[in-house]
Write a protein that holds these residues in place. Structure first.
Motif, PDB file in Angstrom:
ATOM      1  N   GLY B  52      64.792  13.717  -0.258  1.00 19.60           N
ATOM      2  CA  GLY B  52      63.667  13.484   0.449  1.00 19.60           C
ATOM      3  C   GLY B  52      62.721  13.177  -0.740  1.00 19.60           C
ATOM      4  N   ALA B  54      60.955  10.348  -1.110  1.00 22.37           N
ATOM      5  CA  ALA B  54      60.108   9.682  -0.901  1.00 22.37           C
ATOM      6  C   ALA B  54      59.097  10.217   0.112  1.00 22.37           C
ATOM      7  CB  ALA B  54      60.770   8.462   0.134  1.00 22.37           C
ATOM      8  N   LEU B  55      59.275  11.501   0.491  1.00 17.87           N
ATOM      9  CA  LEU B  55      58.333  11.919   1.617  1.00 17.87           C
ATOM     10  C   LEU B  55      57.236  12.789   0.748  1.00 17.87           C
ATOM     11  CD1 LEU B  55      60.863  13.602   4.190  1.00 17.87           C
ATOM     12  CD2 LEU B  55      59.014  11.725   4.517  1.00 17.87           C
ATOM     13  N   THR B  57      55.724  11.580  -2.121  1.00 12.30           N
ATOM     14  CA  THR B  57      54.670  10.955  -2.936  1.00 12.30           C
ATOM     15  C   THR B  57      54.190   9.756  -2.127  1.00 12.30           C
ATOM     16  OG1 THR B  57      56.359   9.401  -3.703  1.00 12.30           O
ATOM     17  CG2 THR B  57      55.874  11.546  -5.183  1.00 12.30           C
ATOM     18  N   ASP B  58      53.165   9.041  -2.674  1.00 11.10           N
ATOM     19  CA  ASP B  58      52.466   8.130  -1.555  1.00 11.10           C
ATOM     20  C   ASP B  58      52.969   6.834  -2.034  1.00 11.10           C
ATOM     21  OD1 ASP B  58      51.193   9.676   0.059  1.00 11.10           O
ATOM     22  OD2 ASP B  58      49.616  10.166  -1.272  1.00 11.10           O
ATOM     23  N   ASP B  59      53.736   6.553  -3.204  1.00  8.30           N
ATOM     24  CA  ASP B  59      53.986   4.952  -3.622  1.00  8.30           C
ATOM     25  C   ASP B  59      55.311   4.410  -3.421  1.00  8.30           C
ATOM     26  OD1 ASP B  59      55.839   6.927  -4.919  1.00  8.30           O
ATOM     27  OD2 ASP B  59      55.321   6.406  -7.085  1.00  8.30           O
ATOM     28  N   ILE B  60      56.051   4.864  -2.281  1.00  6.35           N
ATOM     29  CA  ILE B  60      57.136   4.407  -2.034  1.00  6.35           C
ATOM     30  C   ILE B  60      56.863   2.768  -1.690  1.00  6.35           C
ATOM     31  CG2 ILE B  60      57.196   5.002   0.336  1.00  6.35           C
ATOM     32  CD1 ILE B  60      60.065   5.366  -2.039  1.00  6.35           C
ATOM     33  N   ASP B  92      63.545   9.731  15.064  1.00  9.03           N
ATOM     34  CA  ASP B  92      62.447   9.683  14.042  1.00  9.03           C
ATOM     35  C   ASP B  92      62.810   9.123  12.760  1.00  9.03           C
ATOM     36  OD1 ASP B  92      60.142  10.656  15.633  1.00  9.03           O
ATOM     37  OD2 ASP B  92      61.445  12.538  15.492  1.00  9.03           O
ATOM     38  N   TYR B  96      61.509   5.974  10.695  1.00  4.62           N
ATOM     39  CA  TYR B  96      61.232   5.944   9.320  1.00  4.62           C
ATOM     40  C   TYR B  96      61.753   5.010   8.439  1.00  4.62           C
ATOM     41  CZ  TYR B  96      60.106   8.211   4.753  1.00  4.62           C
ATOM     42  OH  TYR B  96      59.867   8.221   3.356  1.00  4.62           O
ATOM     43  N   PHE B 100      59.814   1.204   6.527  1.00  8.83           N
ATOM     44  CA  PHE B 100      59.863   1.005   5.187  1.00  8.83           C
ATOM     45  C   PHE B 100      60.874  -0.470   4.888  1.00  8.83           C
ATOM     46  CE2 PHE B 100      58.571   5.040   4.873  1.00  8.83           C
ATOM     47  CZ  PHE B 100      57.501   4.768   3.734  1.00  8.83           C
TER      48      PHE B 100
ATOM     49  N   MET C   1      51.718  13.681   1.412  1.00 12.19           N
ATOM     50  CA  MET C   1      52.901  13.845   1.785  1.00 12.19           C
ATOM     51  C   MET C   1      53.087  12.906   3.233  1.00 12.19           C
ATOM     52  SD  MET C   1      55.651  16.661   3.094  1.00 12.19           S
ATOM     53  CE  MET C   1      55.842  17.325   1.452  1.00 12.19           C
ATOM     54  N   HIS C   2      54.103  11.986   3.541  1.00 12.77           N
ATOM     55  CA  HIS C   2      54.033  11.138   4.458  1.00 12.77           C
ATOM     56  C   HIS C   2      54.087  11.927   5.799  1.00 12.77           C
ATOM     57  CE1 HIS C   2      54.740   7.380   2.883  1.00 12.77           C
ATOM     58  NE2 HIS C   2      55.252   7.818   1.683  1.00 12.77           N
ATOM     59  N   ALA C   5      57.891  13.682  11.794  1.00 11.46           N
ATOM     60  CA  ALA C   5      57.955  14.811  12.838  1.00 11.46           C
ATOM     61  C   ALA C   5      58.694  16.245  12.493  1.00 11.46           C
ATOM     62  CB  ALA C   5      58.908  14.352  14.106  1.00 11.46           C
ATOM     63  N   SER C  39      50.380   9.033 -10.590  1.00  3.99           N
ATOM     64  CA  SER C  39      51.259   9.006  -9.569  1.00  3.99           C
ATOM     65  C   SER C  39      51.618  10.293  -8.812  1.00  3.99           C
ATOM     66  CB  SER C  39      52.721   8.495 -10.132  1.00  3.99           C
ATOM     67  OG  SER C  39      52.727   7.218 -10.798  1.00  3.99           O
ATOM     68  N   PHE C  40      51.525  11.338  -9.584  1.00  2.00           N
ATOM     69  CA  PHE C  40      51.585  12.836  -8.949  1.00  2.00           C
ATOM     70  C   PHE C  40      50.488  13.784  -9.084  1.00  2.00           C
ATOM     71  CE2 PHE C  40      56.010  11.505 -11.206  1.00  2.00           C
ATOM     72  CZ  PHE C  40      56.455  10.639 -10.043  1.00  2.00           C
ATOM     73  N   LEU C  43      50.535  16.690  -6.832  1.00  2.00           N
ATOM     74  CA  LEU C  43      51.446  17.819  -7.168  1.00  2.00           C
ATOM     75  C   LEU C  43      51.326  18.715  -8.283  1.00  2.00           C
ATOM     76  CD1 LEU C  43      54.565  15.290  -6.148  1.00  2.00           C
ATOM     77  CD2 LEU C  43      53.163  16.675  -4.688  1.00  2.00           C
ATOM     78  N   VAL C 236      58.448  15.666  -8.843  1.00  2.00           N
ATOM     79  CA  VAL C 236      58.764  15.347  -7.561  1.00  2.00           C
ATOM     80  C   VAL C 236      59.816  16.038  -7.105  1.00  2.00           C
ATOM     81  CG1 VAL C 236      59.764  13.386  -6.027  1.00  2.00           C
ATOM     82  CG2 VAL C 236      58.038  12.944  -7.672  1.00  2.00           C
ATOM     83  N   THR C 240      60.190  18.634  -3.670  1.00  2.00           N
ATOM     84  CA  THR C 240      61.134  18.700  -2.520  1.00  2.00           C
ATOM     85  C   THR C 240      61.905  20.077  -2.285  1.00  2.00           C
ATOM     86  OG1 THR C 240      62.928  17.833  -3.966  1.00  2.00           O
ATOM     87  CG2 THR C 240      61.486  16.227  -2.959  1.00  2.00           C
ATOM     88  N   LEU C 245      63.413  19.701   1.250  1.00  2.00           N
ATOM     89  CA  LEU C 245      63.757  18.347   1.386  1.00  2.00           C
ATOM     90  C   LEU C 245      64.854  18.079   0.255  1.00  2.00           C
ATOM     91  CD1 LEU C 245      60.129  16.847   1.891  1.00  2.00           C
ATOM     92  CD2 LEU C 245      62.107  16.897   3.605  1.00  2.00           C
ATOM     93  N   ARG C 246      65.544  18.896  -0.525  1.00  2.00           N
ATOM     94  CA  ARG C 246      66.612  18.591  -0.914  1.00  2.00           C
ATOM     95  C   ARG C 246      67.830  19.345  -0.686  1.00  2.00           C
ATOM     96  NH1 ARG C 246      66.735  17.993  -7.921  1.00  2.00           N
ATOM     97  NH2 ARG C 246      68.837  16.926  -7.912  1.00  2.00           N
TER      98      ARG C 246
END
Lengths: 262, 262, 262
Positions: B52, B54-55, B57-60, B92, B96, B100, C1-2, C5, C39-40, C43, C236, C240, C245-246
Motif C-alpha cells: 500500500g 502508494a496510499l 504519499t502524494d507523488d504517485i 473501490d 482506485y 491511475f 494520504m489518498h 473508502a 517527497s516525505f 511522514l 514509506v 504503511t 497497509l502492508r
C-alpha cells in the motif's frame, strides 16, 4: 571537514598514497551518481565500475564526465578484464578502456582459470602506459581458503614486481570470500601475515565492503589504511570511522580525559 | 548495451514475453524514482508499487508520468487488492486503479484468508478489461510450506485458466517465504516440479529479491527467465547476471577457450 | 494520504507528540537528501544527523535549508555530544549546535564512560534553551545486557526529571544492542517492563532500525508509537506498517469481514 576544537586522526588530502577509499559503483542511476560525486569528491580517491555493469547501460560517459569534473579517478573492475580474457579478446578490452579514456585499469584472475604468472604478465604488458591495479584472491570462498598465507604474499609480490601500482586483496562485494570467510568474518591471521611480510602497506588495498570489516581494518592498521569496494552508502560512514567520529572507533582515537563523574 | 566483440547470451528487446524484469518500488523519493526510470528503462519491463505504499504519499502521479514517458508498465502490488477485499471494497479498488490509468493489476491472496478459487474468480472478473497478474504462495512461511508442490501447480493452472496474464510465485521482498524457506534458501525441488508440470515458463514470474535467488534462477532456467521483486539497486546487477557479465554466472555463459598458462 | 473508502488506524498530523518518526541520515548526498525531504516531509517528524557524519562533509547547511523549508526538525546524534565531552569540549559542542541553528539536541552516554547522573546534569544544563532528547542504553551489547530492567526505568526517569523532552531507548543503526540482543531480536520483556512502569509512552522513542523491530513495536504499542533510527529507505514502508497497509500488520488493523469463499 568542519573546523572544530576536536583532536582527530590526521588525514592527507587527495591525491594521496595511503588512506585512500575506492568506491564501487554497482549500477547507480545517472543523476544519483553525479550527486554522490559532487557531494563526496574529497572523500573518494577512485571509483570502480563493478564487474560488467558498464556494458548494460548507456550512461557511462556521463558518469565519467562527473568524475573528471571533480577530479576522481576511475576504472573498470577486474571481472571485465576476465570476461574479455576468457573470450581471447584482451586486445578488445584494451580498445574498450581506451575508448573511455581510462588511465587506470584492474587486472585479476578471481573467476577464470588463469595462473598468477599469466596475470602478472598482463600487468607487465599494460603497466608502461596504464596505472594497473592487480588483485589477489578468488571469488570462490573454498578456492580462496586453499591459498596459503605464503602464496598470498608470493602472488602480491609477483604482481608488484611486474609493475602493479597497488595490489587489491579480494573480499567480493559481500565480504564473504578472499580475505574473509564464507560467514563474513575477517581472516585476521591472513592479513597479519601479509602485513608482516615486509610488503609496504601503501601498496595494498583491502576490500572492506561491510562496516564490520572497515572497523576491523582501521583497528588493525590505523586511520590511513587503503580500503576498497566501499559502497556508496558507506562513503561518509567510513570517513567517520577513520577519524574516530563514530561509536565503533571513538575510543580508539579519543581518550576521555575529562569526563566528570565517570 | 555497448557493442563489443564479446559473445553473450541473447536478450530480446522490450516488449518481450520472456526475460522480463519486474522492479519493486518500496517507496523511493520522487526525483530518484524518475532518475531510475530514465537511466534503466530498457532493463525494466514493469514496476510494481509495493503493497500500500502508494496510499501514504502524494507523488504517485508523478511517478506514473515518468513511467509513461519511458514506456514502462506499472501496477499496484497484490496486497493493495487484498486490503480492499478484506474490507469488502473491491469496487473501490477498481475505481482506485482506474483513477491511475492502470492497464495492469495484481490479484493475490498472500495475506488474507481467501481460497484460490475465489481469487481465480476475481481474475476472471477483471481479465477482460485489465492485464491481470495473479500470485500463488503465502507471505507466511509456515503456510507456504504446507502447500504441496501439486497444489502450487494446480493453483497456477487455475489462475491461468481464469485468464491470468502471468502467475507470480511468491517470495516476499525478503526472499524468506513462498518458493523460499524461512532461512532464505530456494526450494529447488518445488520450482523444478512447477517447471516440469507442463506450464509454459513464459507464463511464470519468479520473485527473486536477492542476488543469490537471481543467480539460482538463471542457472536453473537460463538468461531469459521472468523475475520479479527486483530491488532498484539490483536492476543493473541482474542484467549482468543474465548476460554472464558478473563473476557468479561468467563461467555459465563463457567457456574460457584461450586463456594462456591456465 | 489518498482518500479511499478504507478504514485505517488514525494518524495525527504534524506537529504531534505521539506516532512520531525520527529518520536517521547516515550520509546521503546533498540532492538526494533534499529529494527525500521534499517527497516525505509529512511522514518525518525529525531528522537525526547520525553520529559525527556532519563533520566530514560540507553540505550540512544545504541539508538544513531543505529541512527548514519543509518544516522538519533536526538534531545531531548523541555520539557527537560524546566526542566533544570525551575531549572536555562541551562548550565547543554548544557553539557547534548553535552555529547550525539547532533548537533540538541529543545527549547520550552510549559509548564513553559517563554516569547517568552526569548525563542528566547535562540534560538539566541545556534544557532551558534547547529541546533535549536523551538516550538510555549502551552501544556495546554486553554492557547493555548488564543493565537491569529496573535500571533502564530509573535512568529514563532521571533523564525526564532533569527536563528531557523525550528519552530514546538505544538499538543502534543495526538493531543489535540496547533494547535488542546481539542477534537482532527484541528484548520484549525489557520493553514491557518499561511500558508498565508508569512512564508516559509519549515520552519515549524506541529505536527501531529494521522492519522486524518496527512490526514488533507497532504490534506491541499500536500505530502511534514513537520510533527512531528509521532508515531513509524505510520511511514509506514504516507509514504503511503503522496504517495496516502492508502484509505484516494488515490483519492487525483490518478484520476481513466479507471475504467470499474464505
Amino acid at each position: 571537514m568542519h573546523s572544530t576544537a576536536l583532536v582527530l586522526p590526521r588525514r592527507e588530502c587527495k591525491p594521496r598514497a595511503c588512506g585512500t577509499t575506492m568506491m564501487i559503483d554497482t549500477g547507480l542511476p545517472t543523476r544519483q551518481f553525479a550527486d554522490v560525486v559532487a557531494s563526496f569528491a574529497p572523500l573518494i580517491d577512485v571509483v570502480k565500475f563493478g564487474w560488467g555493469t558498464a556494458l548494460v547501460t548507456d550512461d557511462i560517459k556521463y558518469k565519467i564526465d562527473a568524475l573528471r569534473e571533480h577530479d576522481v579517478d576511475y576504472y573498470f573492475g577486474g571481472t571485465l578484464f576476465e570476461i574479455f580474457a576468457a573470450q581471447d579478446a584482451v586486445d578488445d578490452w584494451r580498445r574498450y578502456v581506451d575508448a573511455f579514456g581510462c588511465r587506470t585499469v584492474e587486472i585479476s584472475n578471481g573467476t577464470i582459470p588463469m595462473s598468477n604468472t599469466a596475470k602478472a604478465e598482463y600487468v607487465a604488458r599494460f603497466t608502461p602506459e596504464l596505472r594497473v591495479y592487480s588483485e589477489v584472491g578468488f571469488k570462490d570462498p573454498t578456492q580462496s581458503e586453499h591459498l596459503s598465507p605464503q602464496q598470498w604474499v608470493d602472488y602480491i609480490c609477483e604482481d608488484l614486481e611486474a609493475g602493479a601500482y597497488k595490489v587489491i586483496t579480494e573480499a567480493r562485494e559481500s565480504g564473504r570470500s578472499g580475505i574473509c570467510r564464507a560467514d563474513g568474518t575477517l581472516r585476521t591471521d591472513l592479513i597479519r601475515k601479509i602485513a608482516r611480510s615486509g610488503i609496504d602497506m601503501t601498496d595494498l588495498v583491502f576490500e572492506a565492503p561491510t562496516k564490520d570489516l572497515q572497523v576491523a581494518m582501521i583497528r588493525e592498521f590505523g586511520a590511513n589504511v587503503n580500503l576498497g569496494n566501499v559502497a556508496v552508502a558507506d562513503i561518509v560512514g567510513l570517513e567517520t570511522l577513520r577519524t574516530g567520529l563514530r561509536g565503533d572507533t571513538l575510543l580508539d582515537f579519543t581518550t576521555p580525559l575529562a569526563v566528570a563523574h565517570a
